[in-house]
Design a protein around this motif. Structure first.
Motif, PDB file in Angstrom:
ATOM      1  N   ILE A 222      44.252  48.327  95.870  1.00 54.75           N
ATOM      2  CA  ILE A 222      44.213  47.213  94.921  1.00 54.75           C
ATOM      3  C   ILE A 222      45.373  46.247  95.133  1.00 54.75           C
ATOM      4  CG2 ILE A 222      42.885  48.401  93.148  1.00 54.75           C
ATOM      5  CD1 ILE A 222      45.491  48.846  91.611  1.00 54.75           C
ATOM      6  N   GLY A 223      46.424  46.708  95.781  1.00 54.50           N
ATOM      7  CA  GLY A 223      47.556  45.831  96.061  1.00 54.50           C
ATOM      8  C   GLY A 223      47.245  44.860  97.189  1.00 54.50           C
ATOM      9  N   GLU A 224      47.971  43.761  97.199  1.00 51.90           N
ATOM     10  CA  GLU A 224      47.799  42.735  98.227  1.00 51.90           C
ATOM     11  C   GLU A 224      48.379  43.217  99.558  1.00 51.90           C
ATOM     12  OE1 GLU A 224      49.602  38.301  99.210  1.00 51.90           O
ATOM     13  OE2 GLU A 224      49.911  39.175  97.237  1.00 51.90           O
ATOM     14  N   PRO A 225      47.598  43.141 100.656  1.00 51.35           N
ATOM     15  CA  PRO A 225      48.128  43.541 101.964  1.00 51.35           C
ATOM     16  C   PRO A 225      49.238  42.578 102.412  1.00 51.35           C
ATOM     17  CG  PRO A 225      45.771  43.005 102.104  1.00 51.35           C
ATOM     18  CD  PRO A 225      46.215  42.701 100.719  1.00 51.35           C
ATOM     19  N   LEU A 226      50.259  43.123 103.050  1.00 49.50           N
ATOM     20  CA  LEU A 226      51.370  42.308 103.530  1.00 49.50           C
ATOM     21  C   LEU A 226      51.329  42.226 105.049  1.00 49.50           C
ATOM     22  CD1 LEU A 226      54.201  43.660 101.228  1.00 49.50           C
ATOM     23  CD2 LEU A 226      52.988  41.495 101.028  1.00 49.50           C
ATOM     24  N   GLU A 227      51.502  41.028 105.551  1.00 52.85           N
ATOM     25  CA  GLU A 227      51.519  40.822 106.999  1.00 52.85           C
ATOM     26  C   GLU A 227      52.890  41.174 107.545  1.00 52.85           C
ATOM     27  OE1 GLU A 227      50.327  36.837 107.883  1.00 52.85           O
ATOM     28  OE2 GLU A 227      48.491  37.000 106.708  1.00 52.85           O
ATOM     29  N   GLY A 228      52.929  41.448 108.833  1.00 48.20           N
ATOM     30  CA  GLY A 228      54.188  41.698 109.495  1.00 48.20           C
ATOM     31  C   GLY A 228      54.593  43.165 109.554  1.00 48.20           C
ATOM     32  N   PHE A 229      53.756  44.047 109.041  1.00 47.24           N
ATOM     33  CA  PHE A 229      54.073  45.470 109.064  1.00 47.24           C
ATOM     34  C   PHE A 229      53.116  46.250 109.974  1.00 47.24           C
ATOM     35  CE2 PHE A 229      55.889  44.033 105.083  1.00 47.24           C
ATOM     36  CZ  PHE A 229      57.126  44.648 105.088  1.00 47.24           C
ATOM     37  N   GLU A 230      52.180  45.563 110.582  1.00 51.96           N
ATOM     38  CA  GLU A 230      51.177  46.219 111.412  1.00 51.96           C
ATOM     39  C   GLU A 230      51.862  47.041 112.505  1.00 51.96           C
ATOM     40  OE1 GLU A 230      51.266  42.925 110.815  1.00 51.96           O
ATOM     41  OE2 GLU A 230      49.594  42.678 109.469  1.00 51.96           O
ATOM     42  N   PRO A 231      51.331  48.218 112.805  1.00 50.68           N
ATOM     43  CA  PRO A 231      50.040  48.772 112.387  1.00 50.68           C
ATOM     44  C   PRO A 231      50.102  49.524 111.058  1.00 50.68           C
ATOM     45  CG  PRO A 231      51.001  50.245 113.977  1.00 50.68           C
ATOM     46  CD  PRO A 231      51.967  49.088 113.815  1.00 50.68           C
ATOM     47  N   ARG A 232      51.254  49.527 110.388  1.00 46.38           N
ATOM     48  CA  ARG A 232      51.357  50.195 109.093  1.00 46.38           C
ATOM     49  C   ARG A 232      50.557  49.429 108.037  1.00 46.38           C
ATOM     50  NH1 ARG A 232      57.486  49.976 108.063  1.00 46.38           N
ATOM     51  NH2 ARG A 232      56.893  50.976 106.121  1.00 46.38           N
ATOM     52  N   GLU A 233      50.064  50.141 107.045  1.00 50.73           N
ATOM     53  CA  GLU A 233      49.337  49.510 105.937  1.00 50.73           C
ATOM     54  C   GLU A 233      50.266  49.421 104.727  1.00 50.73           C
ATOM     55  OE1 GLU A 233      45.185  49.693 103.398  1.00 50.73           O
ATOM     56  OE2 GLU A 233      45.596  51.275 104.853  1.00 50.73           O
ATOM     57  N   VAL A 234      50.993  48.298 104.665  1.00 51.18           N
ATOM     58  CA  VAL A 234      51.941  48.065 103.577  1.00 51.18           C
ATOM     59  C   VAL A 234      51.336  47.020 102.644  1.00 51.18           C
ATOM     60  CG1 VAL A 234      54.267  47.286 102.967  1.00 51.18           C
ATOM     61  CG2 VAL A 234      53.913  48.679 105.019  1.00 51.18           C
ATOM     62  N   ARG A 235      51.411  47.298 101.347  1.00 50.96           N
ATOM     63  CA  ARG A 235      50.840  46.421 100.334  1.00 50.96           C
ATOM     64  C   ARG A 235      51.847  46.213  99.219  1.00 50.96           C
ATOM     65  NH1 ARG A 235      45.085  46.140 100.092  1.00 50.96           N
ATOM     66  NH2 ARG A 235      44.240  46.929 102.021  1.00 50.96           N
ATOM     67  N   ARG A 236      51.553  45.217  98.367  1.00 47.99           N
ATOM     68  CA  ARG A 236      52.416  45.003  97.211  1.00 47.99           C
ATOM     69  C   ARG A 236      51.568  44.957  95.952  1.00 47.99           C
ATOM     70  NH1 ARG A 236      54.552  38.872  96.541  1.00 47.99           N
ATOM     71  NH2 ARG A 236      52.520  37.898  96.427  1.00 47.99           N
ATOM     72  N   LEU A 237      52.186  45.420  94.894  1.00 46.13           N
ATOM     73  CA  LEU A 237      51.546  45.456  93.596  1.00 46.13           C
ATOM     74  C   LEU A 237      52.507  44.794  92.618  1.00 46.13           C
ATOM     75  CD1 LEU A 237      49.100  46.702  92.048  1.00 46.13           C
ATOM     76  CD2 LEU A 237      50.537  48.713  91.670  1.00 46.13           C
ATOM     77  N   LEU A 238      52.012  43.828  91.857  1.00 41.12           N
ATOM     78  CA  LEU A 238      52.850  43.162  90.867  1.00 41.12           C
ATOM     79  C   LEU A 238      52.638  43.823  89.509  1.00 41.12           C
ATOM     80  CD1 LEU A 238      52.372  39.438  91.932  1.00 41.12           C
ATOM     81  CD2 LEU A 238      54.306  40.939  92.414  1.00 41.12           C
ATOM     82  N   ILE A 239      53.746  44.242  88.912  1.00 41.92           N
ATOM     83  CA  ILE A 239      53.738  44.862  87.590  1.00 41.92           C
ATOM     84  C   ILE A 239      54.625  43.993  86.719  1.00 41.92           C
ATOM     85  CG2 ILE A 239      54.256  46.935  86.254  1.00 41.92           C
ATOM     86  CD1 ILE A 239      52.082  47.323  88.434  1.00 41.92           C
ATOM     87  N   GLY A 240      54.009  43.120  85.949  1.00 45.76           N
ATOM     88  CA  GLY A 240      54.791  42.166  85.163  1.00 45.76           C
ATOM     89  C   GLY A 240      55.608  41.298  86.100  1.00 45.76           C
ATOM     90  N   LEU A 241      56.909  41.309  85.937  1.00 48.15           N
ATOM     91  CA  LEU A 241      57.804  40.512  86.777  1.00 48.15           C
ATOM     92  C   LEU A 241      58.415  41.324  87.908  1.00 48.15           C
ATOM     93  CD1 LEU A 241      59.609  38.488  83.968  1.00 48.15           C
ATOM     94  CD2 LEU A 241      57.782  37.708  85.487  1.00 48.15           C
ATOM     95  N   TYR A 242      57.816  42.457  88.213  1.00 50.19           N
ATOM     96  CA  TYR A 242      58.344  43.336  89.260  1.00 50.19           C
ATOM     97  C   TYR A 242      57.352  43.464  90.405  1.00 50.19           C
ATOM     98  CZ  TYR A 242      61.757  44.481  85.751  1.00 50.19           C
ATOM     99  OH  TYR A 242      62.749  44.380  84.814  1.00 50.19           O
ATOM    100  N   GLU A 243      57.889  43.538  91.604  1.00 52.66           N
ATOM    101  CA  GLU A 243      57.067  43.756  92.793  1.00 52.66           C
ATOM    102  C   GLU A 243      57.337  45.165  93.300  1.00 52.66           C
ATOM    103  OE1 GLU A 243      56.701  42.241  97.400  1.00 52.66           O
ATOM    104  OE2 GLU A 243      57.102  40.746  95.852  1.00 52.66           O
ATOM    105  N   MET A 244      56.252  45.878  93.552  1.00 50.22           N
ATOM    106  CA  MET A 244      56.344  47.217  94.114  1.00 50.22           C
ATOM    107  C   MET A 244      55.667  47.182  95.480  1.00 50.22           C
ATOM    108  SD  MET A 244      55.353  49.481  90.773  1.00 50.22           S
ATOM    109  CE  MET A 244      56.421  50.867  91.091  1.00 50.22           C
ATOM    110  N   ARG A 245      56.392  47.613  96.487  1.00 48.62           N
ATOM    111  CA  ARG A 245      55.799  47.703  97.823  1.00 48.62           C
ATOM    112  C   ARG A 245      55.504  49.162  98.120  1.00 48.62           C
ATOM    113  NH1 ARG A 245      58.298  43.156 101.819  1.00 48.62           N
ATOM    114  NH2 ARG A 245      57.684  41.419 100.475  1.00 48.62           N
TER     115      ARG A 245
END
Length: 91
Positions: free
Chosen positions: A48-71
């Motif tokens: 459900i988190g947004e995929p982040l570019e620049g980490f390939e081949p790893r699957e790194v995403r971010r999730l926004l929780i209020g005013l906080y970013e969780m990677r």
């Protein structure tokens, strides 16, 4: 799926708590509890988190929780919480 917190993510929680507790310890505790609970929904919906570019081949995403970013990173059957910060922090 299994959820695992990295030492950096745990340190981020501690840092955020310390910063917020200077103004209000109850608010700091509430914010940290919300951040700890939020990734639980990733166990049933890991992408459900947004995929982040620049980490390939790893699957790194971010999730926004209020005013906080969780990677986080998805590796096989494990979700690793990587980092957490306030969106106003200069990262």
């Amino acid at each position: 799926m299994k959820l695992q917190w990295t030492s950096k993510a745990r340190n981020d929680l501690s840092r955020l708590y310390d910063f917020l507790a200077e103004s209000n310890a109850k608010t700091a505790a509430k914010a940290v509890r919300a951040l700890v609970a939020a990734p639980e929904r990733l166990l049933s919906q890991p992408r459900i988190g947004e995929p982040l570019e620049g980490f390939e081949p790893r699957e790194v995403r971010r999730l926004l929780i209020g005013l906080y970013e969780m990677r986080y990173e998805i590796r096989q059957k494990v979700i690793f919480m990587l980092r957490i910060w306030h969106t106003r922090e200069n990262r």
